[in-house]
Design an enzyme around this catalytic site. Structure first.
Site, PDB file in Angstrom:
ATOM      1  N   LYS A  53      -5.279  46.510  26.825  1.00 13.96           N
ATOM      2  CA  LYS A  53      -4.596  45.203  26.247  1.00 13.96           C
ATOM      3  C   LYS A  53      -3.270  45.995  27.317  1.00 13.96           C
ATOM      4  O   LYS A  53      -2.184  44.602  27.470  1.00 13.96           O
ATOM      5  CB  LYS A  53      -4.594  45.472  25.133  1.00 13.96           C
ATOM      6  CG  LYS A  53      -6.190  44.626  24.871  1.00 13.96           C
ATOM      7  CD  LYS A  53      -6.781  44.720  23.670  1.00 13.96           C
ATOM      8  CE  LYS A  53      -8.272  44.451  23.616  1.00 13.96           C
ATOM      9  NZ  LYS A  53      -8.642  44.316  22.535  1.00 13.96           N
ATOM     10  N   GLN A  97      -7.216  46.143  16.228  1.00 11.95           N
ATOM     11  CA  GLN A  97      -8.728  46.475  16.691  1.00 11.95           C
ATOM     12  C   GLN A  97      -9.553  46.550  15.620  1.00 11.95           C
ATOM     13  O   GLN A  97      -9.223  47.863  14.664  1.00 11.95           O
ATOM     14  CB  GLN A  97      -8.791  47.506  17.117  1.00 11.95           C
ATOM     15  CG  GLN A  97      -9.699  48.125  18.676  1.00 11.95           C
ATOM     16  CD  GLN A  97      -9.781  47.157  19.505  1.00 11.95           C
ATOM     17  OE1 GLN A  97      -8.839  46.289  19.867  1.00 11.95           O
ATOM     18  NE2 GLN A  97     -11.066  47.200  19.896  1.00 11.95           N
ATOM     19  N   ASP A 120      -6.549  36.998  18.329  1.00 16.00           N
ATOM     20  CA  ASP A 120      -7.155  37.171  18.514  1.00 16.00           C
ATOM     21  C   ASP A 120      -8.317  35.900  18.437  1.00 16.00           C
ATOM     22  O   ASP A 120      -9.979  35.775  18.348  1.00 16.00           O
ATOM     23  CB  ASP A 120      -8.184  38.161  17.144  1.00 16.00           C
ATOM     24  CG  ASP A 120      -8.211  39.102  18.405  1.00 16.00           C
ATOM     25  OD1 ASP A 120      -8.670  40.023  19.005  1.00 16.00           O
ATOM     26  OD2 ASP A 120      -8.534  40.182  17.449  1.00 16.00           O
TER      27      ASP A 120
HETATM   28  N1  GUN Z   1     -12.921  44.896  18.794  1.00 18.39           N
HETATM   29  C1  GUN Z   1     -13.907  44.305  19.822  1.00 18.39           C
HETATM   30  N2  GUN Z   1     -13.885  43.298  19.911  1.00 18.39           N
HETATM   31  C2  GUN Z   1     -12.611  42.779  19.266  1.00 18.39           C
HETATM   32  C3  GUN Z   1     -11.739  41.407  19.525  1.00 18.39           C
HETATM   33  O1  GUN Z   1     -11.992  41.097  20.199  1.00 18.39           O
HETATM   34  N3  GUN Z   1     -11.157  41.302  18.543  1.00 18.39           N
HETATM   35  C4  GUN Z   1     -10.671  42.323  18.290  1.00 18.39           C
HETATM   36  N4  GUN Z   1      -9.573  42.896  17.016  1.00 18.39           N
HETATM   37  N5  GUN Z   1     -11.147  44.183  17.926  1.00 18.39           N
HETATM   38  C5  GUN Z   1     -12.041  43.439  18.894  1.00 18.39           C
END
Ligand code: GUN
Length: 284
Positions: A53, A97, A120
């Site tokens: 990311k 995360q 998110d």
């Molecule tokens: N872990 C796996 N998928 C995601 C997501 O879409 N957002 C977040 N914050 N953590 C994740």
């Protein structure tokens, strides 16, 4: 039949180009878009996702901020970090995360995120906006799957989509999104999971199947209606090898299919960038 490729890498690259333009326009107006990540613990896949990311942010000109906390961090310290990101004007959007290490209360943490910075779309306010059909950030993987199907002209409106999995980050928001009266959606949606009787019979009814159960090879050719579009969104790991919920042999019966690598993953990351730039545009 050999399925046509649902090429998430190519589409994500076009979305990154669009985001790059929008980021540059904001910079000309004096706004330097900032995206934050909070990672707790040392889970390998989570750390790799977060690193990707940040690499994406660098590519499109988004400034990124990162907090890495130890697995034994207290709930209070984690909430302090969330409060710091909420207050930081250089961070327009951020995520914590998931999953969090055992012992931390995920629900309380998600509730503490400022909904306007929730990149998110997982804050209850934003999930509520999705239920209402109001504007707001939509969870990145569901939004990416809808874009991926739309860009490849997969018929969705009026068709039957079977979503396998009901998790917070994919299955549940995706089912809501696909049922909405919106371009690329407007589908009849069935949500199933690995505990459902006759899973194969239900999946075989889908014109589109999205597998988001996190169980490698769950979807096999006998479970797929010939010509259906099959999206592998759930992942699991065998060492450092990323496995798909969709067995590769499904390509023999499906009309469209995501590759094991370069399907949904790049789309999730591209939608994260788009959500971040939208948050910065809204903040002006
Ligand atoms: N872990 C796996 N998928 C995601 C997501 O879409 N957002 C977040 N914050 N953590 C994740």
């Amino acid at each position: 039949m050999t399925a046509r490729l649902l090429d998430g890498e190519a589409l994500a690259s076009r979305i990154r180009a669009e985001v790059t333009d929008r980021v540059a326009r904001l910079r000309d107006a004096g706004v330097h878009v900032g995206l934050g990540t909070i990672l707790v613990g040392d889970d390998g896949p989570s750390a790799r996702y977060v690193a990707m990311k940040h690499a994406d942010c660098a590519e499109v000109g988004i400034h990124s901020a990162h907090a890495h906390l130890p697995a034994d961090v207290s709930q209070a310290e984690l909430l302090d970090t969330v409060a710091r990101f909420n207050a930081d004007p250089a961070v327009h959007a951020y995520l914590v995360q998931l999953p969090l290490p055992a012992g931390l209360d995920e629900e309380r943490v998600l509730l503490a995120v400022d909904p306007e910075k929730d990149v998110d779309g997982l804050h209850p306010v934003n999930l509520g906006r999705l239920v209402m059909g109001a504007n707001g950030p939509v969870a990145c993987t569901p939004a990416g799957i809808v874009e991926l199907l739309h860009a490849h002209d997969v018929p969705v409106s009026g068709r039957h989509v079977v979503v396998i999995g009901r998790g917070l980050t994919i299955g549940r928001p995706l089912a809501l999104l696909l049922a909405m009266k919106r371009p690329g959606c407007n589908a009849a949606v069935t949500v199933v999971h690995t505990g459902v009787d006759d899973l194969a019979g239900l999946v075989r009814q889908g014109d589109v199947v999205v597998a988001a159960a996190g169980r490698a090879g769950l979807v096999t050719p006998e479970m797929v209606k010939p010509g259906a579009a099959v999206v592998g969104a759930g992942t699991s790991w065998e060492g450092r090898k990323l496995l798909s919920d969709v067995d590769e042999s499904v390509a023999e019966v499906a009309g469209w299919m995501t590759p094991r690598i370069g399907g949904v993953g790049p789309m999730t990351r591209a939608m994260l960038l788009r959500n971040a730039v939208r948050a910065a545009e809204r903040s002006r």
